[in-house]
Write an enzyme that holds these catalytic residues in place. Structure first.
Site, PDB file in Angstrom:
ATOM      1  N   ARG A 104      -6.965  -6.514  -2.983  1.00 55.59           N
ATOM      2  CA  ARG A 104      -5.623  -7.046  -2.744  1.00 55.59           C
ATOM      3  C   ARG A 104      -5.538  -7.628  -1.329  1.00 55.59           C
ATOM      4  O   ARG A 104      -5.813  -6.947  -0.354  1.00 55.59           O
ATOM      5  CB  ARG A 104      -4.561  -5.960  -2.921  1.00 55.59           C
ATOM      6  N   THR A 108      -0.827 -11.598   1.375  1.00 57.39           N
ATOM      7  CA  THR A 108      -0.117 -12.113   0.194  1.00 57.39           C
ATOM      8  C   THR A 108       0.111 -11.032  -0.861  1.00 57.39           C
ATOM      9  O   THR A 108       0.944 -11.206  -1.752  1.00 57.39           O
ATOM     10  CB  THR A 108      -0.915 -13.256  -0.455  1.00 57.39           C
ATOM     11  N   ASP A 200      -5.821   8.993  -8.798  1.00 59.19           N
ATOM     12  CA  ASP A 200      -6.688   7.814  -8.655  1.00 59.19           C
ATOM     13  C   ASP A 200      -7.933   8.026  -9.496  1.00 59.19           C
ATOM     14  O   ASP A 200      -8.769   8.886  -9.168  1.00 59.19           O
ATOM     15  CB  ASP A 200      -7.046   7.601  -7.186  1.00 59.19           C
ATOM     16  N   ASP A 203     -11.346   7.673  -7.593  1.00 62.60           N
ATOM     17  CA  ASP A 203     -11.653   8.808  -6.715  1.00 62.60           C
ATOM     18  C   ASP A 203     -12.077  10.036  -7.519  1.00 62.60           C
ATOM     19  O   ASP A 203     -13.035  10.741  -7.155  1.00 62.60           O
ATOM     20  CB  ASP A 203     -10.431   9.163  -5.864  1.00 62.60           C
TER      21      ASP A 203
END
Length: 209
Positions: A104, A108, A200, A203
């Site tokens: 990401r 933006t 997650d 993870d």
């Protein structure tokens, strides 16, 4: 609008419950994700076309069915998607495997492709894009877009858990892509995690939490 397929098989739901438990360690988490991926693959591949062939059994010749035409490619979104590949390949060992990596952009906030390697004949294959968590839908939608730009038209998204927000985003951006999930959870929290979710997935899969 695309179709959302939710698997309610007792074995899938049982194994998913164990994965959700915070006490489940990386080894068991990996094994369960592989097992659920195999179970889901039965339904994901249900519409593969068949052709009639003649085979000779030890008793006589007979007409029977084999998969015809469509070949598969499994494309995990790095890194958590890697945990779903072996489970699907257990059923479809001839499937080729591509990889797509996204990050990401901090300014933006849009997904940016940093790696994409697909089979050379990917545009002729049915693509199973796999990622355990369909949260905001931003990464999955972007990955589908990047794959489409490479000529692929037949794409399915396969996830373990989805949030309604993620489903809505993918359906809005790609109404031609069916979505397959083991469970649709309640919502996203303020940090973009699925609630109740399982944390997650990357993870927990690789022991980096």
């Amino acid at each position: 609008m695309s179709t959302v397929h939710v698997f309610d098989h007792p074995l899938i739901q049982h194994k998913l419950s164990i994965m959700r438990d915070e006490k489940t360690g990386p080894k068991e988490f990996r094994e369960l994700l592989t097992e659920i991926s195999t179970l889901m693959a039965f339904e994901v591949t249900r519409d593969l076309p068949l052709k009639t062939v003649t085979v000779k059994t030890p008793i006589c010749e007979t007409q029977t069915n084999k998969i015809a035409g469509k070949k598969l490619a499994i494309v995990p979104i790095l890194r958590a998607g890697l945990g779903m590949v072996d489970g699907i390949r257990a059923l479809v060992p001839t499937a080729k495997v591509g990889h797509i990596g996204l990050y990401r952009d901090p300014k933006t906030l849009e997904p940016v492709e940093y790696y994409c390697k697909l089979p050379s004949d990917a545009e002729e294959r049915e693509i199973l894009l796999v990622d355990p968590m369909l949260a905001t839908g931003g990464s999955s939608s972007a990955a589908i877009g990047f794959i489409k730009k490479r000529g692929c038209k037949n794409i399915k998204l396969v996830s373990l858990i989805a949030a309604p927000e993620g489903i809505e985003r993918v359906q809005k951006d790609h109404p031609d892509v069916d979505i397959f999930v083991a469970h649709v959870d309640e919502k996203l929290n303020e940090h973009g995690y699925i609630v109740p979710g399982l944390g997650d997935a990357g993870d927990r899969l690789f022991g980096t939490k």
